[in-house]
Design a protein around this motif. Structure first.
Motif, PDB file in Angstrom:
ATOM      1  N   GLY A  52       0.865  -1.168   0.087  1.00 41.09           N
ATOM      2  CA  GLY A  52       0.049   0.074   0.030  1.00 41.09           C
ATOM      3  C   GLY A  52       0.911   1.315  -0.092  1.00 41.09           C
ATOM      4  N   SER A  53       1.985   1.268   0.767  1.00 45.29           N
ATOM      5  CA  SER A  53       2.869   2.549   0.891  1.00 45.29           C
ATOM      6  C   SER A  53       3.402   2.766  -0.597  1.00 45.29           C
ATOM      7  CB  SER A  53       3.886   1.967   1.685  1.00 45.29           C
ATOM      8  OG  SER A  53       3.576   1.840   2.953  1.00 45.29           O
ATOM      9  N   HIS A  61      -3.091   7.559   6.685  1.00 41.18           N
ATOM     10  CA  HIS A  61      -1.915   6.817   6.719  1.00 41.18           C
ATOM     11  C   HIS A  61      -0.671   7.536   6.684  1.00 41.18           C
ATOM     12  CE1 HIS A  61       1.004   3.368   6.469  1.00 41.18           C
ATOM     13  NE2 HIS A  61       0.057   2.662   7.248  1.00 41.18           N
ATOM     14  N   ASP A 109      -7.380   5.934   0.056  1.00 41.56           N
ATOM     15  CA  ASP A 109      -6.590   5.072   0.455  1.00 41.56           C
ATOM     16  C   ASP A 109      -7.433   3.995   1.111  1.00 41.56           C
ATOM     17  OD1 ASP A 109      -4.682   3.275   1.870  1.00 41.56           O
ATOM     18  OD2 ASP A 109      -3.876   5.124   2.978  1.00 41.56           O
ATOM     19  N   ASP A 161      -4.924  -3.123  -0.815  1.00 46.86           N
ATOM     20  CA  ASP A 161      -3.801  -4.188  -0.289  1.00 46.86           C
ATOM     21  C   ASP A 161      -4.106  -5.572  -0.462  1.00 46.86           C
ATOM     22  OD1 ASP A 161      -0.992  -3.531  -0.067  1.00 46.86           O
ATOM     23  OD2 ASP A 161      -1.489  -2.682   2.007  1.00 46.86           O
ATOM     24  N   HIS A 221      -2.465  -7.951   0.167  1.00 45.73           N
ATOM     25  CA  HIS A 221      -1.895  -8.651   1.525  1.00 45.73           C
ATOM     26  C   HIS A 221      -2.642  -8.382   2.557  1.00 45.73           C
ATOM     27  CE1 HIS A 221       1.733  -5.624   1.547  1.00 45.73           C
ATOM     28  NE2 HIS A 221       0.757  -5.158   2.191  1.00 45.73           N
ATOM     29  N   LYS A 222      -3.673  -7.652   2.614  1.00 38.65           N
ATOM     30  CA  LYS A 222      -4.558  -7.144   3.736  1.00 38.65           C
ATOM     31  C   LYS A 222      -5.949  -7.978   3.638  1.00 38.65           C
ATOM     32  CE  LYS A 222      -2.252  -3.254   5.572  1.00 38.65           C
ATOM     33  NZ  LYS A 222      -2.083  -1.525   5.514  1.00 38.65           N
TER      34      LYS A 222
HETATM   35  C1  LIG Z   1      -1.448  -0.832   5.767  1.00 40.25           C
HETATM   36  C2  LIG Z   1      -1.764   0.597   5.232  1.00 40.25           C
HETATM   37  C3  LIG Z   1      -0.891   1.259   4.196  1.00 40.25           C
HETATM   38  C4  LIG Z   1       0.331   0.872   3.891  1.00 40.25           C
HETATM   39  O1  LIG Z   1       0.195  -0.170   3.366  1.00 40.25           O
HETATM   40  P1  LIG Z   1       1.605  -1.188   3.208  1.00 40.25           P
HETATM   41  O2  LIG Z   1       1.104  -2.503   2.468  1.00 40.25           O
HETATM   42  O3  LIG Z   1       1.850  -1.751   4.772  1.00 40.25           O
HETATM   43  O4  LIG Z   1       2.778  -0.556   2.607  1.00 40.25           O
HETATM   44  C5  LIG Z   1      -1.344   2.466   3.841  1.00 40.25           C
HETATM   45  N1  LIG Z   1      -2.691   2.896   4.324  1.00 40.25           N
HETATM   46  C6  LIG Z   1      -3.593   2.301   5.028  1.00 40.25           C
HETATM   47  C7  LIG Z   1      -4.813   2.843   5.408  1.00 40.25           C
HETATM   48  C8  LIG Z   1      -3.071   1.117   5.621  1.00 40.25           C
HETATM   49  O5  LIG Z   1      -3.829   0.263   6.365  1.00 40.25           O
END
Ligand SMILES: *Cc1c(COP(=O)(O)O)cnc(C)c1O
Length: 481
Positions: free
Chosen positions: A156-157, A190, A272, A301, A303-304
């Motif tokens: 996500g970053s 974030h 985001d 993401d 991976h989340k």
């Molecule tokens: C986890 C997260 C990020 C960052 O993502 P990564 O995959 O850890 O780089 C950005 N924004 C939100 C809202 C997040 O929960």
């Protein structure tokens, strides 16, 4: 010795890098056994283990001759896989949990064995097409039009960083005016956004913290007023970042309202949705994420929210040309790549990259969508269940969970922060579940983020039991003479 003899001698040594079938089987069996031993016990493994101070003998027995796989797996067992947070555990309720779908691991295995070049469509047409199809699926899911393009990122970053680049380019703001550029977000956005601003040369931009309502969501009217004021002050509004599922509390900014404000002011709207995005696969999430389709760019993401192992995020851009303009490149040595299909390398800072699509494609198509939808809906319900049970265990909750993050605290007029931190530490020592903390209105609160595909009803019941046990002990300690 002539050169041919030298070469044959070197080849013999070099071939050790390319083990034959028998040797492959031997290594593979040991590695798979090691993984199976872990997975067969995963439900009972701790979510967190404090690293003992003496656990770090040399973990790097590098030599000219190589070391047996048994020795190496043993080192992994002792020094990596048994200490700190166990993200594969359903008891991981800290930060935003990741996943670790088994089918993804097998996808990675295949991607690595074949090592298809997924950066450029000329060399890896099938791999590139597969990734485009996955991104197209996501674009459709979020209501983006046919003009949309996307990229599978490392997380996500990186997706947020690329979105900031697109917004910067689309705004037309010149480098000399960056100290007059304004970015709007809330206190709960974030931190990767501000990191991105620094990285892309917008360190001097003005960051406006838009006030939030009592459920920690951006106040769109205040946003509108701030933009109007800034425009009359001859500043340059650059972008608005809305969050669909804040990391702290899982709050969703009012996407429809923000979308309208951005439209009115012709301003880039980035959402985001790294944490919250894939809840769109549930009916409830779909309702809550209305307005997400009005954004210009979107971070999610896998991976989340799709339970993949770490290493896969995604950026979607409504007008794909902005992504292409920002990241396309040419080189003399790439002249023969032709113009078949747009290449990931032209939509990202990366040239060579892992074939990320396979680790998503395999589980998604193998299992079908239904278990993903059910798993996400289960997480929403578990959060609601926890939120309802916490008061019975003597806790105060911070707000009704919008998604699957539940924040709570021990009510105590004085020393509230200290007690809650003590509680979080005690839970970690116990190790059954791992919760993290955040600060709300200057006091430390605990938060359970429910997103692991292995978190189920019994995990939450176990959390509630641990909480009761630890609170009793803390209270006993507090009243002891
Ligand atoms: C986890 C997260 C990020 C960052 O993502 P990564 O995959 O850890 O780089 C950005 N924004 C939100 C809202 C997040 O929960």
């Amino acid at each position: 010795m002539n050169i041919r003899d030298d070469l044959l001698h070197l080849e013999k040594q070099a071939r050790l890098l390319d083990p034959p079938a028998g040797k492959r089987e031997e290594i593979r069996k040991k590695v798979i056994d090691y993984a199976e031993h872990f997975l067969n016990r995963i439900d009972n493994l701790p979510a967190f283990i404090d690293p003992p101070a003496d656990r770090f003998p040399d973990s790097f027995p590098l030599s000219e001759e190589g070391v047996s796989v048994d020795v190496l797996l043993n080192l992994l067992r002792q020094q990596v896989d048994q200490i700190g947070l166990n993200p594969a555990s359903g008891g991981h309720l800290g930060y935003i949990p990741g996943g670790g779908l088994y089918a993804s691991a097998l996808g990675d295995f295949l991607a690595d064995v074949f090592n298809r070049y997924a950066g450029i469509s000329f060399t890896g047409p099938g791999a590139v097409r597969l990734e485009h199809r996955l991104l197209r699926w996501m674009a459709d899911l979020f209501g983006y039009p046919a003009t949309a393009l996307g990229n599978l990122t490392s997380g996500g970053s990186m997706a947020n960083l690329m979105a900031v680049v697109c917004a910067r380019d689309a705004s037309g703001i010149k480098a000399r005016d960056t100290d007059r550029a304004v970015v709007y977000l809330t206190e709960h956005a974030h931190h990767s956004i501000e990191k991105a601003l620094r990285i892309v040369g917008l360190r001097e931009a003005i960051v406006r913290r838009v006030p939030m309502d009592d459920r920690f969501r951006m106040d769109a009217q205040q946003l509108d007023r701030m933009i109007i004021t800034d425009k009359t002050s001859r500043l340059y509004p650059l972008m608005v970042v809305g969050t669909a599922g804040t990391t702290d509390l899982g709050a969703i900014d009012p996407l429809q309202d923000i979308g309208q404000v951005c439209k009115k002011h012709n301003l880039w709207f980035h959402v985001d949705a790294a944490y919250g995005g894939f809840f769109i696969l549930t009916d409830e999430g779909k309702e809550k994420l209305k307005g997400i389709e009005s954004s210009h760019s979107l971070t999610v993401d896998p991976h989340k929210g799709l339970f993949l192992p770490y290493g896969t995020g995604a950026l979607l851009v409504r007008q794909g040309e902005w992504l292409h303009k920002a990241f396309s490149g040419t080189a003399r040595y790439l002249n023969d790549m032709g113009q078949s299909e747009v290449s990931p390398a032209d939509l990202s800072p990366e040239l060579t990259k892992p074939f990320r699509g396979l680790r998503l494609w395999l589980p998604l198509l193998l299992h079908g969508l239904r278990p993903f939808r059910a798993c996400l809906q289960e997480k929403l319900l578990l959060a609601r269940y926890l939120h309802a049970e916490l008061p019975h265990a003597g806790f105060e909750t911070i707000c009704t969970p919008e998604l699957s993050v539940v924040a709570f605290r021990m009510p105590h007029a004085e020393q509230a922060s200290e007690l809650n931190q003590q509680l979080a530490n005690a839970l970690r020592r116990e190790g059954k579940v791992f919760v993290s903390t955040t600060q709300i209105n200057n006091t430390i609160v605990l938060r359970a983020a429910i997103l692991s595909f292995r978190t189920h009803l019994r995990t939450i019941d176990s959390l509630l039991q641990s909480l009761k046990r630890q609170v009793a002990q803390i209270r006993q300690g507090a009243t002891a003479p």
